[in-house]
Design an enzyme around this catalytic site. Structure first.
Site, PDB file in Angstrom:
ATOM      1  N   GLU A 127       0.823  -1.209   0.000  1.00 43.02           N
ATOM      2  CA  GLU A 127       0.000   0.000   0.000  1.00 43.02           C
ATOM      3  C   GLU A 127       0.861   1.265   0.000  1.00 43.02           C
ATOM      4  OE1 GLU A 127      -4.248  -1.227   1.921  1.00 43.02           O
ATOM      5  OE2 GLU A 127      -2.722  -0.565   3.333  1.00 43.02           O
ATOM      6  N   GLU A 149      -6.858  -7.328  -0.925  1.00 43.20           N
ATOM      7  CA  GLU A 149      -7.397  -7.317   0.428  1.00 43.20           C
ATOM      8  C   GLU A 149      -8.880  -6.994   0.353  1.00 43.20           C
ATOM      9  OE1 GLU A 149      -5.429  -4.864   3.290  1.00 43.20           O
ATOM     10  OE2 GLU A 149      -3.426  -5.616   2.801  1.00 43.20           O
TER      11      GLU A 149
END
Length: 578
Positions: A152, A228
């Site tokens: 991320e 995710e």
């Protein structure tokens, strides 16, 4: 031997399109003797792959001091035995609601950038870690099909040279399977976190079609994957327990799969942040400038497989969705691990005050003009005692621990004077001179996400008496892992006052198995059973009990230790079955 590749529209195994139905399960949050059971539960839910992060700080707590790096390899071997592929996310930053996002507290330079001071230890770490991955890649007969570049990154920075360097390092160290990045489905995140020539994936909890449309604006080709899918969420101390409706979560999972995408359930099984490794977040919107929000010890995450490895309503709802995409009938879930047969209570027979514990197991005392941080004292998890004298004679004035992170119990001339926090740094009663002031400061977990990741712990701004800084500060740290061995601690009989300190006793077990440990009336601290640190307890809730893996317990007598920072209870800890 197999070949796994990224095609124009799908993942390819030996040229055949495959869909990844993956679930996150962190090997470091599950007792090793329970890995096989948890992996079998993933298979029974309808998954064909498992994903795990790798926490750098767990495996290299001090520079060059590596601990059980081979655990990752053993977990990947267990995944292969279970018939699962594996996705590895080695960081170096992982978030994961883990202490400092997985970065060691000692890492120098500007983390997550091309600063050579940071890159040097990353290179050394990856050269130690990656052989565990490389030898187990799918093209060598192992389960590993993909490896992530950072994590991320678009939510943090925009140093494209750093990301490219990291991808090059993975390749140079022998990673041949496809690389990928994962980011939120927003333009600045995808542009900041992606690497040319590396598969980009997205993370989200809802609105799948919109998320994939955002990904396609940046990457018109390549398989779609939600790396995710946030099917639950984590808890903070002092806040409400977070849950998500199983049917609503299952409907989003169905939407993801109807888009033709692959998916990774985050989390499929959350487990436990043992040994004080839980991280912390900060509120305050996009800049995360708000109050510290420490994460609880349980990482149950309201996942389809709960903290004790049992199927939940969400498990069955997901299994129903996933069965339509599985190759063949799904196996039945394995029997759950046996719970503790009967409730039992502990006997606490010995106690040592915090001063004696610090003297026996603490680091060297440091003195100087300003308070040193936890990092300067080499304390990752644990506490630091700061001691300073208020000169005199002088009249009472307010005493402030400026820049306190995170919580301090304060004593003036040996008497408890109050508790300070980041939001309330000033003692309620003024202090006159001469006086000896002790501040026992505890870290509640380093920030694991956002621009304040990596901030220092301790008293970071100085100790003030009225407007005057107090200098000549003495400080001594106590690392949590230094309490794994307490043979040198001078225990004595508890005095019955409930004073803070280290308590020791026994609990007798009949029918050992998974259990919950409750501490009614205790305030805040850590618990060990047979030398295994279960993690932090805190009366602030919402977590009311600590999970005890069955393999930690043994028939007969078991040792229990409780490190209490504020006020102990006359009622000893109690074990009960899950």
């Amino acid at each position: 031997m197999n070949d796994f590749a990224v095609g124009d529209t799908a993942f390819l195994l030996d040229g055949r399109p495959v869909r990844l139905l993956s679930g996150a399960l962190h090997y470091f949050r599950v007792h090793e003797e329970q890995w096989d059971h948890r992996l079998a539960m993933l298979r029974a839910m309808g998954l064909n792959c498992v994903e795990t992060y790798v926490p750098w700080n767990l495996h290299e707590p001090r520079p060059g001091e590596f601990r059980d790096v081979a655990a990752l390899g053993r977990f990947l071997d267990a995944a292969r035995r279970a018939g699962l592929w594996a996705i590895v996310r080695p960081g170096p930053y992982i978030c994961a609601e883990w202490e400092n996002g997985g970065l060691p507290h000692w890492v120098p330079g500007h983390a997550r950038t091309r600063d050579e001071r940071f890159l040097r230890p990353v290179r050394d770490w990856f050269r130690r870690l990656l052989p565990e991955v490389v030898a187990r890649q799918v093209d060598r007969g192992g389960p590993v099909i993909m490896v992530q570049v950072e994590n991320e990154y678009g939510s943090y920075g925009s140093d494209a040279a750093y990301l490219s360097w990291l991808a090059g390092l993975l390749r140079a160290e022998g990673v041949t399977v496809p690389l990928f990045t994962s980011d939120g489905p927003e333009d600045h995140m995808l542009s900041g976190g992606s690497v040319p020539g590396v598969l980009a994936t997205v993370n989200f909890g809802s609105h799948a079609r919109e998320a994939f449309e955002a990904l396609r604006r940046h990457r018109p080709d390549g398989p779609l994957m939600c790396m995710e899918f946030w099917c639950g969420w984590f808890d903070h101390w002092g806040a409400e327990h977070v849950v998500r409706d199983p049917r609503e979560a299952a409907s989003v999972l169905r939407e993801i799969l109807e888009c033709g995408a692959s998916v990774n359930l985050y989390m499929a099984h959350g487990g436990t942040s043992f040994a004080g490794w839980a991280g912390a977040n900060r509120g305050g919107g996009d800049l995360h400038d708000g109050p510290l929000e420490p994460d609880v010890t349980s990482y149950d995450y309201d996942a389809p497989i709960d903290e004790a490895g049992r199927p939940t309503a969400k498990f069955w709802a997901f299994r129903e969705v996933l069965a339509a995409y599985a190759e063949g009938p799904l196996p039945e879930p394995p029997p759950p691990p046996a719970p503790l047969a009967a409730p039992t209570g502990a006997r606490l027979t010995a106690w040592a005050p915090l001063e004696a514990v610090l003297e026996a197991r603490g680091g060297a005392e440091v003195s100087g003009p300003v308070p040193p941080t936890f990092e300067e004292l080499d304390v990752d998890r644990g506490l630091v005692r700061y001691e300073v004298r208020v000169p005199g004679p002088r009249q009472p004035y307010p005493l402030t621990a400026r820049g306190l992170r995170d919580i301090a119990v304060v004593y003036v001339d040996g008497e408890r004077a109050g508790i300070l926090t980041e939001e309330d740094e000033r003692l309620p009663e003024p202090v006159g001179g001469h006086a000896r002031v002790e501040l026992w400061v505890e870290s509640l977990g380093r920030v694991n996400y956002g621009p304040r990741c990596g901030e220092a712990k301790g008293i970071t701004g100085g100790i003030l008496h009225e407007r005057q800084y107090l200098h000549d500060v003495r400080a001594r740290g106590l690392r949590l892992d230094d309490l794994d061995d307490v043979s040198a601690v001078p225990f004595r009989e508890p005095d019955g006052t409930g004073a803070p300190g280290l308590y020791r006793g026994t609990v007798t077990v009949r029918g050992a198995g998974d259990a919950l440990l409750e501490l009614p009336g205790w305030t805040r601290g850590f618990v060990w059973v047979n030398g295994f640190c279960l993690g932090r307890y805190w009366s602030a809730g919402p977590q009311q009990a600590l999970f005890v893996p069955g393999p930690v317990l043994r028939e007969g007598e078991n040792e229990v230790r409780v490190l209490e920072f504020e006020s102990a209870s006359a009622q000893p800890p109690a074990l009960r079955g899950v």
